[in-house]
Write an enzyme that holds these catalytic residues in place. Structure first.
Site, PDB file in Angstrom:
ATOM      1  N   HIS A 168       0.177  -1.292   0.010  1.00 36.00           N
ATOM      2  CA  HIS A 168       0.098  -0.233   0.350  1.00 36.00           C
ATOM      3  C   HIS A 168       0.691   0.848  -0.037  1.00 36.00           C
ATOM      4  CE1 HIS A 168       0.159  -0.306   4.393  1.00 36.00           C
ATOM      5  NE2 HIS A 168      -0.067   0.855   4.570  1.00 36.00           N
ATOM      6  N   ASP A 196      -0.171  -7.322   1.402  1.00 37.63           N
ATOM      7  CA  ASP A 196       0.893  -6.030   1.729  1.00 37.63           C
ATOM      8  C   ASP A 196       2.674  -6.022   1.486  1.00 37.63           C
ATOM      9  OD1 ASP A 196       0.402  -3.387   2.150  1.00 37.63           O
ATOM     10  OD2 ASP A 196      -0.056  -3.400   3.968  1.00 37.63           O
ATOM     11  N   SER A 251       4.693   2.514   8.296  1.00 38.08           N
ATOM     12  CA  SER A 251       4.558   1.998   7.236  1.00 38.08           C
ATOM     13  C   SER A 251       5.614   1.378   6.579  1.00 38.08           C
ATOM     14  CB  SER A 251       3.056   2.339   6.479  1.00 38.08           C
ATOM     15  OG  SER A 251       2.425   1.459   6.007  1.00 38.08           O
TER      16      SER A 251
END
Length: 355
Positions: free
Chosen positions: A153, A183, A296
């Protein structure tokens, strides 16, 4: 009586005898019989005096030596016992301990500062630009020529990717492979070599309560270090597969143009925004190490300097719940993809294939 006192009266020396000579010449002269030597002769010293003096001198020395040896044995044994109780041995007192890809000195091993110093050079900031805006995330260098692991992402839908090393040097990167179901994504720097790499650990050995360190670029603050513990295992976390979130901003951290950041779903509820229609669920490590938008794709690290997870989601109160105009920061609920999931997926990512 003083044995050194002259027993002859003054002037009693014989003219035919050396006054300093003894009147006896053999042991029979002092065999315990009456002493009948010439006047003025010195009485012989007791037969036991020389040996007794030496023995008395030796006994205290021998005793002290014995005590010293005993103390040495006891002291050495105590030191050895204390060392064992403290987990120290000959191997642990070496000059340093090496970990593949990262080096944590023995003196700094097990400390946040030591882990941060060793691993920070292998953590990068990723800037992804797309039609929706710009986002900032993090990544982990796994090869010297610039292979970097991050979250799908972070780079999903990106038209240009720029990576900044801990030294401040920047590179352009290309997408090698993505796996939206996990992911995960693999990107490669253009023209890089000799980079510091991270060591991938074993997430199956992770236990609740273990200390961990998180390194990433929250809000674009490169190389930010936080610490905490693993607070839970095997959390089912759901995130969007791509940048098709309902806000139109996807999950890039710090997307310009508004919208909720880092949306994910847990326990049937959505946090930090709508995850959209295309989602995937994975088992995650939960940590209370502070994570914020921009972490992230960064690293969750054990105290040996090994990567045990890729930070991927966080919970933050919504702007309405927080009573402010922007999303609040970390409240101690962060999630990371276990590193064993990454290791099992590396060949697929390198082949440019995804699930």
């Amino acid at each position: 009586m003083d044995m050194t006192e002259n027993l002859r009266p003054s002037g009693a020396h014989s003219t035919d005898q050396d006054p300093t000579s003894y009147p006896y010449s053999s042991p029979s002269a002092y065999d315990g019989t009456a002493y009948n030597s010439a006047a003025g002769g010195y009485p012989p010293p007791p037969a036991y005096a020389p040996t007794t003096g030496r023995r008395k001198a030796k006994r205290p020395v021998a005793l002290l030596a014995a005590v010293a040896i005993a103390a040495g044995v006891i002291g050495g044994g105590t030191a050895n016992l204390v060392g064992r109780l403290n987990g120290q041995d000959a191997a642990a007192t070496g000059s340093g301990g090496a970990v593949n890809g990262t080096t944590v000195s023995q003196s700094s091993k097990g400390t946040v500062a030591g882990v941060a110093e060793a691993v920070s050079p292998a953590i990068v900031e990723i800037g992804a630009a797309s039609s929706a805006g710009k986002s900032t995330g993090s990544g982990v260098v796994i090869t010297e020529d610039g292979e970097i692991v991050t979250n799908n992402h972070v780079i999903s839908g990106a038209q240009q990717i720029q990576v900044t090393l801990s030294t401040g040097k920047t590179y352009t990167a290309d997408v090698v492979g993505t796996d939206p179901d996990k992911d995960l994504a693999l990107i490669k720097l253009q023209g890089a070599s000799g980079l510091k790499t991270a060591s991938l650990g074993d997430s199956s050995k992770v236990k609740v309560g273990e200390e961990v360190v998180a390194i990433g670029s929250p809000e674009g603050l490169t190389g930010t270090v936080t610490s905490g513990i693993v607070s839970a295992l095997d959390r089912d976390v759901t995130v969007a597969k791509d940048d098709s979130g309902s806000s139109g901003q996807g999950q890039g951290q710090g997307r310009q143009g508004g919208g909720q950041e880092w949306p994910f779903e847990f326990g049937g509820q959505q946090f930090n925004g709508d995850t959209g229609e295309e989602t995937t669920t994975y088992k995650a490590l939960q940590t209370d190490a502070s994570l914020n938008p921009g972490n992230s794709g960064g690293a969750l690290i054990n105290m040996d300097g090994e990567i045990i997870g890729i930070n991927s989601a966080m919970y933050a109160p919504s702007s309405s719940a927080a009573g402010s105009g922007s999303s609040a920061g970390s409240v101690g609920l962060g999630f990371a993809i276990p590193v064993n999931t990454l290791k099992a997926d590396l060949d697929t990512l390198r082949a440019g294939n995804g699930s």
